[in-house]
Design a protein around this motif. Structure first.
Motif, PDB file in Angstrom:
ATOM      1  N   GLU A 198      55.335  28.614   4.888  1.00 57.02           N
ATOM      2  CA  GLU A 198      56.741  28.444   4.516  1.00 57.02           C
ATOM      3  C   GLU A 198      56.975  26.999   4.084  1.00 57.02           C
ATOM      4  N   GLN A 215      60.010  24.380   3.084  1.00 58.37           N
ATOM      5  CA  GLN A 215      61.463  24.172   3.131  1.00 58.37           C
ATOM      6  C   GLN A 215      61.797  22.828   2.494  1.00 58.37           C
ATOM      7  N   ARG A 247      54.970  24.705   7.044  1.00 60.51           N
ATOM      8  CA  ARG A 247      54.315  25.205   8.244  1.00 60.51           C
ATOM      9  C   ARG A 247      53.745  26.590   7.958  1.00 60.51           C
ATOM     10  N   SER A 296      60.681  29.504  14.836  1.00 52.95           N
ATOM     11  CA  SER A 296      61.615  29.538  13.711  1.00 52.95           C
ATOM     12  C   SER A 296      63.002  29.799  14.281  1.00 52.95           C
ATOM     13  N   ALA A 351      62.075  20.596  13.986  1.00 52.63           N
ATOM     14  CA  ALA A 351      60.802  20.181  13.422  1.00 52.63           C
ATOM     15  C   ALA A 351      59.610  20.740  14.182  1.00 52.63           C
ATOM     16  N   ARG A 364      51.945  26.743  13.352  1.00 50.46           N
ATOM     17  CA  ARG A 364      53.149  27.571  13.387  1.00 50.46           C
ATOM     18  C   ARG A 364      53.979  27.191  14.588  1.00 50.46           C
ATOM     19  N   SER A 401      64.426  27.598   1.712  1.00 45.79           N
ATOM     20  CA  SER A 401      63.120  28.054   2.148  1.00 45.79           C
ATOM     21  C   SER A 401      62.439  28.893   1.078  1.00 45.79           C
ATOM     22  N   TRP A 436      68.566  23.613   5.179  1.00 47.97           N
ATOM     23  CA  TRP A 436      67.280  23.748   4.517  1.00 47.97           C
ATOM     24  C   TRP A 436      67.265  24.965   3.589  1.00 47.97           C
ATOM     25  N   ARG A 451      59.150  20.002   4.037  1.00 50.91           N
ATOM     26  CA  ARG A 451      58.289  20.262   5.186  1.00 50.91           C
ATOM     27  C   ARG A 451      57.614  21.616   4.998  1.00 50.91           C
ATOM     28  N   TRP A 464      56.443  22.075  12.345  1.00 54.20           N
ATOM     29  CA  TRP A 464      56.466  21.726  10.933  1.00 54.20           C
ATOM     30  C   TRP A 464      55.627  20.481  10.662  1.00 54.20           C
TER      31      TRP A 464
END
Length: 904
Positions: free
Chosen positions: A466, A468, A511, A246, A419, A243, A479, A477, A509, A422
């Protein structure tokens, strides 16, 4: 070569280093610890040169001299069990620095009591993989084609798709190509590795499709691309998810003012994201008017302010006025403010001319936030930033100012900041392809939940991941969040499918939304195991037989490297009857296979000698000669000769017609050659035996019962087998047939020692490959050739009068023969002397024709045993317009003596 043993999966120094090689992984482990037991699950992982070696392969994989090998602990039950198992080693000073340290370490690692110890307690059930394999076709390779009855390891038609049918069941769909054309599959011999499908019960199912049949009813027909960047890593079956922060992505088309190294918003009530902090990186795409011009070659030229971007640099364009001007482009040329650009290696062409508003920036340029400027009236709101410029990841220390002014721009978080935390982004489909459907697989190797005494209870905070995605080249992005909530020690797997709507080439991607717990009692590891994209799919395969297979993970199926799907099938091909082709039927015949290859090259029935093939087919069937093989590459001629070889035959092209020629015992001599029609005298050479010559033949073939490679040795009396001639027989699956072919080769080596060569005018064009011909030379004591001058039929027996005296040898029997007007040999017959040496008395029937309109017949005379050299023609080569050179070998009936025998 280095073998390193680690007591952790984290970066660390090895606790032991060895320098061994030349043994399998399993043998090396056994030499180090008595606790090792073979199995699909081991408390340590093995990686050779960075690639994970599955435990079931340890018995087969040999450690090479230059290999780098790593053994690392695998904490199946979590780190609690790991430390409880090897703590005695890690904290026992007796082992520190000892020569026994490495072996003790390995003993400890191998003997981790993870299923019985305390801490997290016993481990739950492992998720059985759905694992089957097939052959991967090479680019440009022909489709392997089945002939006769043979084992077949089918090829992938598209990439196999693994997915989780439910949390505890992994399934795999595989679409396979069996062979071009039709075949009859023996269902009892459908196998996964060595296990028949029938023994796997409901864990495996299949469906066979005829050429051209609709395959869309089976899910295996779907074409799923597996992104290679996502998958197993050292010590895990997927990318371990983490994680990160965000952060807000940024602002589109915001009005800015530039001053020194600062930017500020000038639009009312528009502020920068408040979660951006010092040290984050942002990218700025300034809006400008760009003029598009197109030259006579359709090449696009853009005129605008490109800053210090030069040839070889990438620029990112975004425009709502010109659809084509969206994405990342490479500068191909630059002159002042004019540039030409390329994309995917091709010049950009065909844009609409005119002036358009575009947001532009140099792709490798971003800015680090050094200071934050807050609004003076609303101190909690961010009005601007002080920035430092970076190009290609490095700070541009020569830059100090934007140059002032106002303008519109896109300001968004740069990839290096967004990133954070991610996994990815990774492109979901290859270049040139788009998709509207993607899937991700996630794997929970520990299970999930909190261990409360002997129970596993759900987490209070549900775990989420999540995903994306965005179209490659876009900045925004999309999501999707997935919740994973379970309470079990059992390994779990999930497949999440996402419909993207419009087909795009997405980058993806993933995460964790909630962080991974560091508590020993928590089972909280999540791995990203696969990224797949569904590509356009065909619904039928013309001309080939295909098979769809679905396999579910079960403890009956391991992850062995030999889990290749295989089957035994018989090809369906037309037969030959009455000089014409018949309906398709299962066949192992040589002739049908040869005709099929010829027809596949475009030859018509008239260009194939079906009559000769039909006659040979009858012979081959009576002898049990067959061709059973899968041909994967090589030329058509190679394939044809391979097919004909089990029948002792070869392919020839006679006056444009494909004709098989079988090397078999002969009785009828064909066209004769003598000094009367040779333009260069006969050259006769003998090859004496050399010390390095083979004295035996070893034949390698595939046994039809076991489908393994077998060998059989072929000897003649006197052979010691010191040096063997190796012969690989593709297409032969019977021991006796292989021995017969090997003996034919051995007998040819011993008894075909003479080579003949000569030249004629156009006479030799009457012969073909392996024509059985008499060769006459003027060597004393052998045959003699002459020209017929007259025929005397006044007596009881015809008398031939020739132009040269014959050499009559006392006590010998003599024969006479002649060449007719068509160039064929007639005779020989027993002969006696007439009144002179020029006269030959013989029961000649039919009599030769003498005519002033054509060349007189050639007459051949000699003793019964030595009147000619019987030979087989091996090569006919035209030399200019009026010369033909010929090469031949001696004919010896002993070559064929074992054609119908059986091996000892």
């Amino acid at each position: 070569m280095t073998i390193k043993v680690y007591d952790t999966i984290m970066p660390a120094e090895p606790v032991e280093v060895h320098h061994d090689h030349g043994m399998t992984v399993e043998d090396w482990l056994k030499s180090q610890t008595e606790d090792y037991q073979r199995g699909s699950v081991q408390p340590v992982s093995c990686a050779i040169n960075g690639a994970i070696v599955q435990p079931l392969d340890w018995a087969d994989v040999v450690i090479g001299e230059r290999d780098n090998v790593e053994f690392r602990v695998v904490p199946f039950g979590g780190v609690g069990d790991f430390f409880s198992g090897i703590g005695g080693f890690l904290f026992n000073p007796f082992f520190a620095g000892s020569a026994l340290a490495g072996q003790a370490a390995l003993d400890a690692l191998i003997n981790i009591p993870s299923m019985q110890s305390g801490g997290q307690g016993r481990q739950g059930s492992q998720l059985s993989p759905a694992d089957a394999r097939a052959n991967t076709a090479r680019l440009g390779q022909g489709i392997p084609e089945l002939f006769g009855r043979y084992i077949r390891y089918p090829d992938y038609v598209n990439q196999p798709r693994k997915y989780y049918r439910d949390a505890r069941t992994q399934a795999q769909h595989i679409m396979l190509c069996i062979t071009p054309g039709r075949c009859l599959v023996e269902t009892a011999r459908l196998k996964l590795g060595e296990t028949p499908f029938s023994q796997l019960g409901d864990s495996i199912s299949y469906q066979i499709f005829e050429p051209g049949e609709d395959v869309s009813g089976h899910p295996a027909h779907e074409n799923w691309y597996n992104a290679p960047e996502v998958g197993a890593t050292t010590g895990s079956s997927g990318i371990r998810l983490k994680r990160g922060r965000s952060l807000s992505s940024g602002l589109d088309n915001v009005q800015l003012s530039y001053s020194s190294n600062e930017i500020r918003t000038t639009s009312a009530s528009v502020y920068f994201p408040g979660d951006w902090a010092q040290g984050d990186f942002i990218a700025i795409s300034a809006r400008q008017s760009v003029t598009v011009a197109v030259d006579v070659d359709d090449i696009v030229t853009l005129t605008g302010d490109w800053g210090d971007a030069d040839v070889g640099d990438q620029v990112r364009l975004r425009s709502t006025e010109l659809a084509e001007a969206n994405g990342v482009f490479l500068i191909d040329s630059k002159s002042g403010n004019d540039i030409t650009i390329v994309q995917d290696g091709d010049p950009v062409t065909g844009w609409t001319e005119g002036s358009f508003q575009m947001f532009t920036r140099r792709e490798d340029e971003d800015f680090r936030i050094d200071s934050i400027i807050y609004d003076t009236s609303f101190p909690d709101l961010v009005d601007g930033f002080g920035l430092s410029r970076f190009v290609g990841g490095a700070e541009d220390t020569a830059w100090s100012s934007f140059g002032g002014g106002n303008g519109y721009a896109d300001v968004f978080l740069a990839s290096r900041s967004e990133a954070d935390g991610w996994a990815g982004p990774f492109t979901a489909c290859p270049a040139g392809e788009t998709t509207s459907t993607i899937e991700i697989d996630v794997f929970l190797p520990q299970g999930q939940g909190n261990i409360d005494n002997d129970k596993v209870v759900p987490f209070n905070d549900k775990r989420q991941i999540e995903l994306q995605w965005r179209d490659l080249g876009e900045t925004t992005w999309n999501s999707q969040v997935y919740t994973i909530d379970n309470a079990t020690r059992d390994q779990l797997g999930f497949t999440y499918r996402l419909n993207l709507g419009t087909p795009i080439r997405p980058e993806v991607r993933v995460r964790r939304v909630t962080p991974e717990s560091s508590e020993l009692a928590d089972l909280d590891r999540i791995e990203w195991q696969a990224l797949k994209a569904r590509l356009p799919t065909v619904t039928s395969y013309a001309g080939v037989t295909t098979m769809a297979v679905t396999i579910e993970g079960t403890d009956q199926i391991g992850s062995a490297s030999n889990n290749r799907i295989n089957l035994v099938a018989t090809r369906l091909l037309p037969g030959i009857a009455g000089g014409a082709l018949t309906a398709e039927a299962p066949t192992r015949g040589i002739a049908p296979a040869a005709v099929h290859v010829a027809k596949s090259l475009g030859y018509s029935d008239d260009e194939i000698d079906l009559t000769e093939l039909e006659q040979l087919d009858s012979l081959w069937q009576s002898r049990g000669d067959t061709f059973d093989f899968v041909i994967g590459d090589g030329t058509a001629k190679d394939a044809m000769n391979m097919i004909l070889r089990p029948g002792f035959a070869s392919m020839t092209l006679s006056t444009g017609v494909i004709t098989p020629v079988r090397d078999a015992p002969r009785t009828q001599l064909e066209q004769p050659y003598s000094p009367e029609n040779m333009t260069v005298p006969l050259q006769r050479s003998f090859t004496a035996r050399k010390p390095e010559e083979p004295d035996g033949v070893e034949v390698e073939y595939t046994d039809a019962d076991t489908w393994t490679t077998e060998t059989i040795k072929c000897f003649l009396p006197g052979d010691q087998g010191i040096k063997l001639d190796k012969l690989k027989l593709d297409g032969v699956t019977d021991r006796t047939k292989a021995w017969r072919i090997g003996m034919r080769r051995r007998r040819s080596q011993r008894y075909r020692r003479y080579t003949y060569s000569f030249t004629t005018e156009l006479d030799a064009l009457n012969s073909d490959y392996l024509s059985y011909v008499p060769l006459i030379d003027d060597i004393p004591g052998y045959g003699k050739a002459s020209v017929l001058r007259a025929i005397d039929t006044d007596g009881v027996t015809p008398k031939l009068i020739v132009n040269q005296p014959m050499d009559w040898q006392d006590g010998e029997s003599h024969v006479v023969a002649y060449r007719n007007a068509y160039g064929d040999l007639v005779g020989p017959w027993p002969a006696t002397r007439g009144d002179t040496d020029y006269e030959i008395i013989a029961e000649v029937d039919p009599l030769p024709e003498l005519s002033p309109r054509q060349e007189p017949p050639h007459v051949f005379f000699g003793t019964t045993e030595r009147w000619s050299f019987p030979a087989l023609i091996t090569e006919i080569s035209p030399q200019g317009e009026l010369q033909v050179s010929v090469t031949a070998t001696n004919y010896d009936g002993r070559v064929y003596a074992d054609d119908d025998n059986s091996p000892p």
